[in-house]
Design a protein around this motif. Sequence first.
Motif, mmCIF file in Angstrom:
data_model
loop_
_atom_site.group_PDB
_atom_site.id
_atom_site.type_symbol
_atom_site.label_atom_id
_atom_site.label_comp_id
_atom_site.label_asym_id
_atom_site.label_seq_id
_atom_site.Cartn_x
_atom_site.Cartn_y
_atom_site.Cartn_z
ATOM 1 N N THR A 1 -9.174 0.787 18.188
ATOM 2 C CA THR A 1 -9.937 2.021 17.652
ATOM 3 C C THR A 1 -10.456 1.685 16.055
ATOM 4 N N LEU A 2 -11.285 2.258 15.682
ATOM 5 C CA LEU A 2 -12.181 2.148 14.441
ATOM 6 C C LEU A 2 -12.214 3.623 13.763
ATOM 7 N N ALA A 3 -12.242 3.399 12.577
ATOM 8 C CA ALA A 3 -12.330 4.570 11.609
ATOM 9 C C ALA A 3 -13.085 4.125 10.400
ATOM 10 N N SER A 4 -13.567 5.300 9.528
ATOM 11 C CA SER A 4 -13.998 5.054 8.109
ATOM 12 C C SER A 4 -13.645 5.845 7.185
ATOM 13 N N SER A 5 -13.647 5.726 6.068
ATOM 14 C CA SER A 5 -13.457 7.024 5.015
ATOM 15 C C SER A 5 -14.717 7.889 4.878
ATOM 16 N N LEU A 6 -14.513 9.029 4.302
ATOM 17 C CA LEU A 6 -15.409 9.878 4.220
ATOM 18 C C LEU A 6 -16.581 9.306 3.538
ATOM 19 N N LEU A 7 -16.582 8.770 2.418
ATOM 20 C CA LEU A 7 -17.667 8.191 1.626
ATOM 21 C C LEU A 7 -18.032 6.815 2.174
ATOM 22 N N ASP A 8 -17.468 6.372 3.434
ATOM 23 C CA ASP A 8 -17.854 5.098 4.164
ATOM 24 C C ASP A 8 -17.589 4.011 3.171
ATOM 25 N N ASP B 1 -0.427 7.187 2.573
ATOM 26 C CA ASP B 1 -1.162 7.445 1.590
ATOM 27 C C ASP B 1 -1.646 6.209 0.666
ATOM 28 N N LEU B 2 -3.101 6.023 0.562
ATOM 29 C CA LEU B 2 -3.794 5.002 0.134
ATOM 30 C C LEU B 2 -3.677 4.653 -1.060
ATOM 31 N N ARG B 3 -2.954 5.576 -2.110
ATOM 32 C CA ARG B 3 -2.469 5.323 -3.339
ATOM 33 C C ARG B 3 -1.425 4.710 -3.607
ATOM 34 N N ASN B 4 -0.465 4.889 -2.351
ATOM 35 C CA ASN B 4 0.854 4.166 -2.257
ATOM 36 C C ASN B 4 1.115 3.891 -0.853
ATOM 37 N N PRO B 5 0.544 2.976 -0.251
ATOM 38 C CA PRO B 5 0.560 2.880 1.132
ATOM 39 C C PRO B 5 2.060 2.071 1.613
ATOM 40 N N SER B 6 2.893 2.014 1.186
ATOM 41 C CA SER B 6 4.145 1.255 1.389
ATOM 42 C C SER B 6 4.636 1.787 2.677
ATOM 43 N N GLU B 7 5.359 2.843 2.557
ATOM 44 C CA GLU B 7 5.661 3.319 3.766
ATOM 45 C C GLU B 7 5.224 4.661 4.118
ATOM 46 N N PHE C 1 -5.086 -2.556 15.801
ATOM 47 C CA PHE C 1 -5.213 -3.429 16.730
ATOM 48 C C PHE C 1 -3.872 -3.568 17.814
ATOM 49 N N SER C 2 -4.048 -4.317 19.007
ATOM 50 C CA SER C 2 -2.954 -4.278 19.900
ATOM 51 C C SER C 2 -1.614 -4.755 19.315
ATOM 52 N N ASP C 3 -1.639 -5.530 18.378
ATOM 53 C CA ASP C 3 -0.260 -6.122 17.884
ATOM 54 C C ASP C 3 0.396 -5.179 16.771
ATOM 55 N N GLY C 4 -0.136 -3.900 16.674
ATOM 56 C CA GLY C 4 0.355 -2.829 15.721
ATOM 57 C C GLY C 4 -0.430 -3.008 14.329
ATOM 58 N N THR C 5 -0.913 -3.822 14.088
ATOM 59 C CA THR C 5 -1.984 -4.076 12.888
ATOM 60 C C THR C 5 -2.724 -3.057 12.443
ATOM 61 N N ILE C 6 -2.805 -2.557 11.399
ATOM 62 C CA ILE C 6 -3.970 -1.634 10.795
ATOM 63 C C ILE C 6 -4.437 -2.086 9.987
ATOM 64 N N ARG C 7 -5.840 -2.567 10.056
ATOM 65 C CA ARG C 7 -6.299 -3.402 8.716
ATOM 66 C C ARG C 7 -7.502 -2.503 8.162
ATOM 67 N N ILE C 8 -7.466 -2.577 6.768
ATOM 68 C CA ILE C 8 -8.382 -1.746 5.937
ATOM 69 C C ILE C 8 -9.313 -2.864 5.278
ATOM 70 N N TRP C 9 -10.836 -2.590 5.377
ATOM 71 C CA TRP C 9 -11.708 -3.507 4.727
ATOM 72 C C TRP C 9 -12.469 -2.914 3.770
ATOM 73 N N ASP C 10 -12.953 -3.354 2.738
ATOM 74 C CA ASP C 10 -13.929 -2.995 1.822
ATOM 75 C C ASP C 10 -15.296 -2.872 2.527
ATOM 76 N N PHE C 11 -15.752 -1.947 2.722
ATOM 77 C CA PHE C 11 -16.935 -2.032 3.870
ATOM 78 C C PHE C 11 -18.131 -2.515 3.011
ATOM 79 N N ARG C 12 -18.204 -2.291 1.666
ATOM 80 C CA ARG C 12 -19.420 -2.857 0.876
ATOM 81 C C ARG C 12 -19.411 -4.174 0.686
ATOM 82 N N GLN C 13 -18.137 -4.741 0.536
ATOM 83 C CA GLN C 13 -17.849 -6.147 0.211
ATOM 84 C C GLN C 13 -17.580 -6.935 1.555
#
Length: 334
Positions: A146-153, A209-215, A160-172
């Motif tokens: 599955t895929l998603a993006s933030s409001l301002l893209d 919470d992206l400001r404190n994404p630990s737990e 991913f199937s192994d449970g990973t949720i990855r975040i990319w900087d879309f511009r970089q």
Amino acid sequence: MTPSPPLHRCWDSEDFEDTWQIPHSVCWQSEKMDVPRSLQKMWTLKHGAPVTATALSSFLRHAFTCGRDGVKVWSLVGQVVERGSLESHLCVQNPGALVRTSHLLSDNTALLMAGNSLAGVSVWDLKAPTLHMKSTLPCSGLSCQTLASSLLDTLALGGFSDGTIRIWDFRQKQRVRDLSNTHGAATRLLVKEQQVWAGSLEGTLQCWDLRNPSEPQKYQLDSQIMGLSPHPHENFILVGLGNGQQWLQPTSGDLKQMVGCRENTILDLAFSPRGHWWLSVGMDRLVSIHSMPEGRACLQVPESTGIMCCDVAQNDRLIITGSYDSATVYQVLY
């Protein structure tokens, strides 16, 4: 990839008659009940394989259907016809690879495509005169569900199937971080302001919470989570379950509200961009429109097979549903 003409950036106002104006108040506080009264079938898009994801762009006036062999791009320009006009096929090149999901950015400038045995999440440029793959978001060796993006893209996300949720900087086009997910692969992802929400087949809804994404915060539901959609104005999200239940989950606090139950599995749902209603589809072969806030099914249209996915156009005037070999585009009449 099949060569394609430029994408037309026009949607003539006379094509869809406007009979109401956008209210300034929250949708269900409006004096007028702005929910659809009927759906008119406009186009049938013969994808030729099970349609796993759909998207509509009223800005580009195109529809996108995702299947195992790639994403097909359909023109919705000109006269309404029974069969849509196929412009491009964004196909996979790797032997044995398959596409599972696609995602249209909110500003309509790019389409993300991902799946199994691919080099990464491919980014297709929709601003260029012809469609082409502009870049790849790195995720070598991972199978994207599955895929998603933030409001301002500014951020792109993949589950991913192994449970990973990855975040990319879309511009970089660089990885920012991976979120720790211990409750199975995410079947659905969404971003609501500074929050990332993920639902799994184990029925666990998690929020970082992206400001404190630990737990993450965790909420356990009674069935598999098959659909997530953020309300465009209010602080809650809509959750669709495998047992047919639909819930409104506040973005803060544990108090959630059930807003209806269908007889069969829900496979996808989506809020209208103005938040007056939502669309849900599933194994009961019904396209269902539910009104806010009580979730009453105010309109249902049957289809011939189970419906796997859906989307609502940004102008609130078109919806699309995807089934086992085709997609259907409806005009929404108020």
